[in-house]
Design a protein around this motif. Structure first.
Motif, mmCIF file in Angstrom:
data_model
loop_
_atom_site.group_PDB
_atom_site.id
_atom_site.type_symbol
_atom_site.label_atom_id
_atom_site.label_comp_id
_atom_site.label_asym_id
_atom_site.label_seq_id
_atom_site.Cartn_x
_atom_site.Cartn_y
_atom_site.Cartn_z
ATOM 1 N N VAL A 178 46.578 23.486 34.152
ATOM 2 C CA VAL A 178 45.675 23.796 33.477
ATOM 3 C C VAL A 178 44.254 24.269 33.671
ATOM 4 C CG1 VAL A 178 44.231 23.126 31.265
ATOM 5 C CG2 VAL A 178 46.663 22.329 31.502
ATOM 6 N N LEU A 179 43.942 23.705 34.862
ATOM 7 C CA LEU A 179 42.689 23.971 35.417
ATOM 8 C C LEU A 179 42.724 25.379 36.076
ATOM 9 C CD1 LEU A 179 39.752 22.603 36.372
ATOM 10 C CD2 LEU A 179 41.028 22.442 38.627
ATOM 11 N N ALA A 180 43.629 25.579 36.864
ATOM 12 C CA ALA A 180 43.875 26.954 37.793
ATOM 13 C C ALA A 180 44.716 27.923 36.850
ATOM 14 C CB ALA A 180 44.441 26.627 38.937
ATOM 15 N N TYR A 181 44.872 28.013 35.488
ATOM 16 C CA TYR A 181 45.483 28.677 34.923
ATOM 17 C C TYR A 181 45.383 30.192 34.933
ATOM 18 C CZ TYR A 181 47.475 31.095 30.763
ATOM 19 O OH TYR A 181 48.307 32.077 29.660
ATOM 20 N N LYS A 182 44.067 30.449 34.841
ATOM 21 C CA LYS A 182 43.606 31.802 35.228
ATOM 22 C C LYS A 182 43.801 32.282 36.506
ATOM 23 C CE LYS A 182 39.038 32.428 36.406
ATOM 24 N NZ LYS A 182 37.937 32.056 36.706
ATOM 25 N N GLU A 183 43.695 31.763 37.618
ATOM 26 C CA GLU A 183 43.864 31.852 38.942
ATOM 27 C C GLU A 183 45.534 32.159 39.039
ATOM 28 O OE1 GLU A 183 41.598 29.848 38.006
ATOM 29 O OE2 GLU A 183 40.061 30.888 38.793
ATOM 30 N N LEU A 184 46.133 31.197 38.679
ATOM 31 C CA LEU A 184 47.646 31.280 38.745
ATOM 32 C C LEU A 184 48.264 32.368 38.061
ATOM 33 C CD1 LEU A 184 48.464 27.649 38.465
ATOM 34 C CD2 LEU A 184 48.713 28.751 40.728
ATOM 35 N N LYS A 185 47.624 32.819 36.920
ATOM 36 C CA LYS A 185 48.180 34.031 36.160
ATOM 37 C C LYS A 185 47.953 35.229 36.889
ATOM 38 C CE LYS A 185 47.652 36.062 31.753
ATOM 39 N NZ LYS A 185 46.902 35.687 30.351
ATOM 40 N N VAL A 186 46.673 35.587 37.183
ATOM 41 C CA VAL A 186 46.399 36.994 37.920
ATOM 42 C C VAL A 186 46.960 36.879 39.367
ATOM 43 C CG1 VAL A 186 44.186 36.237 39.082
ATOM 44 C CG2 VAL A 186 44.698 38.607 38.397
ATOM 45 N N ILE A 187 47.123 35.906 40.092
ATOM 46 C CA ILE A 187 48.031 35.847 41.489
ATOM 47 C C ILE A 187 49.510 36.249 41.056
ATOM 48 C CG2 ILE A 187 48.862 33.573 42.053
ATOM 49 C CD1 ILE A 187 46.716 34.164 44.301
ATOM 50 N N SER A 188 50.171 35.576 40.002
ATOM 51 C CA SER A 188 51.376 35.978 39.771
ATOM 52 C C SER A 188 51.695 37.295 39.096
ATOM 53 C CB SER A 188 51.981 34.980 38.702
ATOM 54 O OG SER A 188 51.801 33.648 39.143
ATOM 55 N N PHE A 189 50.920 37.950 38.546
ATOM 56 C CA PHE A 189 50.917 39.167 37.769
ATOM 57 C C PHE A 189 50.691 40.360 39.022
ATOM 58 C CE2 PHE A 189 48.927 42.613 35.632
ATOM 59 C CZ PHE A 189 50.055 43.290 35.235
ATOM 60 N N ASP A 190 49.516 40.132 39.570
ATOM 61 C CA ASP A 190 48.994 41.272 40.365
ATOM 62 C C ASP A 190 48.173 40.639 41.536
ATOM 63 O OD1 ASP A 190 48.125 43.719 41.543
ATOM 64 O OD2 ASP A 190 47.164 44.519 39.684
ATOM 65 N N PRO A 191 49.117 40.207 42.728
ATOM 66 C CA PRO A 191 48.403 39.598 43.806
ATOM 67 C C PRO A 191 47.166 40.391 44.472
ATOM 68 C CG PRO A 191 50.761 39.811 44.093
ATOM 69 C CD PRO A 191 50.261 40.200 42.621
ATOM 70 N N ASP A 192 47.654 41.704 44.619
ATOM 71 C CA ASP A 192 46.687 42.749 45.256
ATOM 72 C C ASP A 192 45.232 42.694 44.533
ATOM 73 O OD1 ASP A 192 48.150 43.373 47.335
ATOM 74 O OD2 ASP A 192 48.769 45.393 46.811
ATOM 75 N N PHE A 193 45.345 42.829 43.102
ATOM 76 C CA PHE A 193 44.112 42.782 42.402
ATOM 77 C C PHE A 193 43.419 41.559 42.317
ATOM 78 C CE2 PHE A 193 41.889 42.199 38.390
ATOM 79 C CZ PHE A 193 40.948 43.400 38.602
ATOM 80 N N ALA A 194 44.195 40.426 42.587
ATOM 81 C CA ALA A 194 43.549 39.209 42.783
ATOM 82 C C ALA A 194 42.671 38.987 44.210
ATOM 83 C CB ALA A 194 44.514 38.038 42.798
ATOM 84 N N GLY A 195 43.278 39.592 45.019
ATOM 85 C CA GLY A 195 42.862 39.599 46.454
ATOM 86 C C GLY A 195 41.325 40.762 46.143
ATOM 87 N N ALA A 196 41.470 41.771 45.632
ATOM 88 C CA ALA A 196 40.554 42.617 45.391
ATOM 89 C C ALA A 196 39.382 42.151 44.826
ATOM 90 C CB ALA A 196 41.075 44.087 44.701
ATOM 91 N N ILE A 197 39.376 41.223 43.745
ATOM 92 C CA ILE A 197 38.501 40.801 42.873
ATOM 93 C C ILE A 197 37.787 39.508 43.743
ATOM 94 C CG2 ILE A 197 38.949 41.916 40.814
ATOM 95 C CD1 ILE A 197 39.875 38.879 39.882
#
Lengths: 451, 260
Positions: A178-197
């Protein structure tokens, strides 16, 4: 729970105590509560966290990690000589982690791809685990009895201290999710973008791996290393059928996992000789199959229904168009035609034709005359003109815009006429400049009329 | 003088010891709208990824606003190739755009109402507001691309790196993207766009960077986008460079201080 007991008595059950399959639901034995709570919780946390491996298309990692836990459990026992669940958790965690690192290292430093790395780690670690297990059993140490439950699981063997540990860890995993929902979501959908931001990608991935390892480790005693992966992968796969929202998918998967855990515990309680793992797999797989079949929109049944409806609609529209062609040829819209006349013109089974006519008649598009002839009603002519219009518009579009020879366009139009929407129809008419004649010199019925 | 928004200094990138980009040395000014053009395998995407710190650099460095790129990464909006993600992911268009706000939020922090308003605003800007609640696999290719652009807009920055935003989109989306790019330029943003359609380069862009393993030419479209430069970029007289790179890979020689 007197309610259940009185219900049982009402149904004419024996008065001397409840049969075990009902007694279970009174939750009167503390042991039952332990087993149910433990299995449901670990099912929930594995089901939820498994969604992320599923969505990252790395479902197999759970299987490899679960198998990799076995040597850790054995080593923990050999070092401590006790079956303390905490030591086992640490041992399993350490050896899972070693397995995960090995997979990474194999992918990075050799030519092997991830699937072969997973296969290698799974079999090597599991092999070593079995080796150690056999060795421990040979020592004849009395304390070792029950260690083999770690292969296929035995929920009935859970005691209070086990359940406490399961509760703490699984609730911790769910909380972290629950705590890391946002992070887990973006890293599962678009890991490159997660790294880029600038998201700490390594940290989040490590966190996810740790959560998976922990979920696996607490399930070992109840479910067993061989089948633990089923609780990680299958609830996610089943939940995906029912929703297009990640948060709902997580909750559904947790629910499916919890129910399957509960079911396995139930069977295990009724028949203590049964290993729990396989029964959990039976439950979770049944839920998956049910989802596969019955889920709205994505399910097999719903797809078959759509396909079936489309075929019926196509058949009806084909009959309408055939009658339109007859009417056009005879320049007479009231005349009726025999079943055979229609069949002669249009290739379809008699049964199919009868069904189509039945529906068309009920919809008021066709009337049957006393001498068993079928004629279009006014509304029928209107509908038939529309289908014919679409057919001829598409033929014209193909010849004019795609420059396809007029003798090659009919079959294509046969299909397209059934799927063109009113909006597309308007655009077609506009694009073609409100045409009157199709490529075969046939009149295109205008909107709201006939030839 | 203010440091330039993007400064690439002697950048070399290698995959498995084989350099795929050699000695890129260029800087981009504010308000510059640049097409990055080159043949397949020229390293266009790699250049963008290297700038975002997604692939390790063999040598050189990238500065944003005079500071190392890693520090200022969140001030740069990145639009990956549309094909790089699985569009069957269970999420909505609005949720994807909201991800553009994640960089500005603290770790584990939840998006606020303000972030949602910004995301809605950005969806509106790309003409996708009516599809906000649509599951992303039910969008057309052009609509998906617009969602990605809206996500970059939601980052509210002044530097944009876009990887093939025009690839496989319909005509109306192409027009919408062009309008958007011009708007960004008017606001003084620096926009780098990996582009594959040579015909539209003069119409859509101010500057062009011709790339084929190295930077062949960079400058205003009028003077740089010449037949001669294009011949140099696409002509394929790079046998020596590719061959040396291949040798490096086979021997696993370390290229400079390469670690990968």
């Amino acid at each position: 729970m007197p309610l259940i007991e009185s219900l049982w008595a009402m149904l004419g059950g024996a008065t001397e105590g409840l049969p075990p399959w009902i007694e279970f639901f009174t939750f009167s034995s503390i042991n039952v509560i332990h087993v149910v709570l433990g299995c449901s919780l670990l099912g929930a946390s594995a089901g939820a966290i498994g969604c992320f491996s599923f969505l990252r298309k790395r479902s197999l990692i759970g299987d490899a990690l679960a198998h990799a836990a076995l040597p850790g459990v054995c080593v923990a026992f050999m070092l401590t000589g006790t079956k303390n669940p905490l030591y086992f958790l640490l041992g399993a965690g350490a050896s899972c982690w070693l397995g995960a690192v090995s997979v990474d290292a194999i992918v990075r430093y050799t030519r092997c791809k991830e699937d072969s790395a997973l296969g290698m780690v799974l079999s090597v670690f599991f092999g070593v685990g079995i080796l150690l297990l056999t060795y421990i059993q040979k020592t004849g140490d009395a304390a070792q009895s029950g260690l083999d439950h770690y292969l296929f699981g035995k929920a009935a063997s859970l005691v209070e201290s086990d359940v406490k540990l399961i509760a703490v860890v699984s609730l911790g995993v769910l909380g972290a999710l629950v705590l890391a929902y946002k992070e887990l979501k973006v890293i599962s959908f678009d890991p490159d973008f997660a790294g880029a931001i600038g998201l700490p990608r390594r940290l989040v991935e490590l966190m996810l791996a740790t959560m998976i390892v922990l979920s696996v480790a607490i399930g070992l005693q109840a479910v067993g290393v061989v089948l633990m992966a089923a609780l990680l992968v299958t609830p996610a796969a089943a939940a995906r059928y029912w929703t297009d929202r990640l948060n709902i998918m997580l909750m559904l998967a947790a629910g499916i996992g919890a129910f399957s855990g509960f079911f396995g515990a139930y069977v295990s309680y009724l028949s203590p000789k049964m290993p729990t793992g396989p029964w959990i797999v039976v439950a979770v797989t049944s839920l998956f199959l049910a989802s596969l079949m019955f889920a709205p929109r994505r399910g097999v049944l719903s797809r078959l229904m759509r396909h079936y409806r489309f075929r019926k609609k196509t058949a009806r529209e084909n009959v309408l168009r055939t009658l339109y062609l007859f009417g056009e040829r005879a320049d007479n819209w009231e005349q009726g035609y025999l079943l055979n006349e229609i069949l002669h013109h249009r290739l379809m089974s008699t049964l199919e034709l009868r069904r189509a006519l039945y529906r068309l008649e009920r919809n008021g598009l066709i009337v049957e005359t006393p001498d068993h002839r079928f004629a279009l009603t006014a509304a029928g002519v209107h509908a038939a003109a529309r289908i014919t219009r679409l057919h001829r518009l598409w033929e014209l579009y193909l010849t004019r815009k795609l420059e396809i020879a007029p003798d090659h366009v009919h079959d294509d139009a046969e299909e397209i006429e059934h799927i063109i929407t009113p909006e597309l129809e308007k655009r077609l008419i506009a694009d073609l400049g409100g045409p009157q004649w199709d490529p075969h010199e046939k009149h295109i019925p205008p909107v709201g009329g006939v030839a | 003088m203010n440091p330039p928004p993007i400064e690439i200094h002697d950048l070399t990138v290698a995959y498995h010891h084989r350099p795929v980009l050699w000695d890129i040395d260029v800087s981009f000014a504010a308000g510059e709208l640049v097409a990055i053009v080159g043949p397949n395998g020229a390293g266009k995407s790699t250049l963008i990824k290297a700038m975002m710190g997604l692939v390790p650099l063999a040598s050189g460095h990238v500065n944003f606003f005079g500071e190392p790129s890693v520090k200022r990464r969140s001030t740069v909006a990145y639009v990956p190739q549309r094909g790089s993600v699985d569009w069957d992911f269970p999420t909505t268009a609005l949720d994807v755009v909201l991800m553009g706000r994640y960089g500005q939020l603290p770790l584990f922090g939840r998006p606020r109402r303000k972030d949602k308003e910004i995301a809605v605003e950005c969806l509106k800007k790309v003409g996708m507001l009516e599809f906000a609640k649509r599951q992303i696999s039910q969008l057309s290719g052009g609509q998906q691309q617009r969602v990605f652009l809206a996500r970059a807009l939601a980052q509210q920055t002044s530097v944009y790196l876009m990887d093939e935003p025009f690839a496989g989109v319909d005509a109306s989306t192409e027009k919408a993207i062009v309008v958007l790019l011009r708007e960004l330029r008017e606001q003084g943003s620096t926009v780098l766009v990996v582009h594959h359609d040579l015909q539209t380069v003069p119409e859509y862009f101010d500057s062009v960077m011709l790339l084929n393993l190295r930077c062949v030419a960079f400058g205003p479209v009028e003077t740089t986008f010449t037949a001669e430069n294009l011949q140099k970029t696409y002509g394929g007289h790079l046998h020596l460079l590719t061959e040396v790179g291949e040798k490096l890979r086979q021997r696993e020689w370390r290229h400079r201080n390469a670690t990968h």
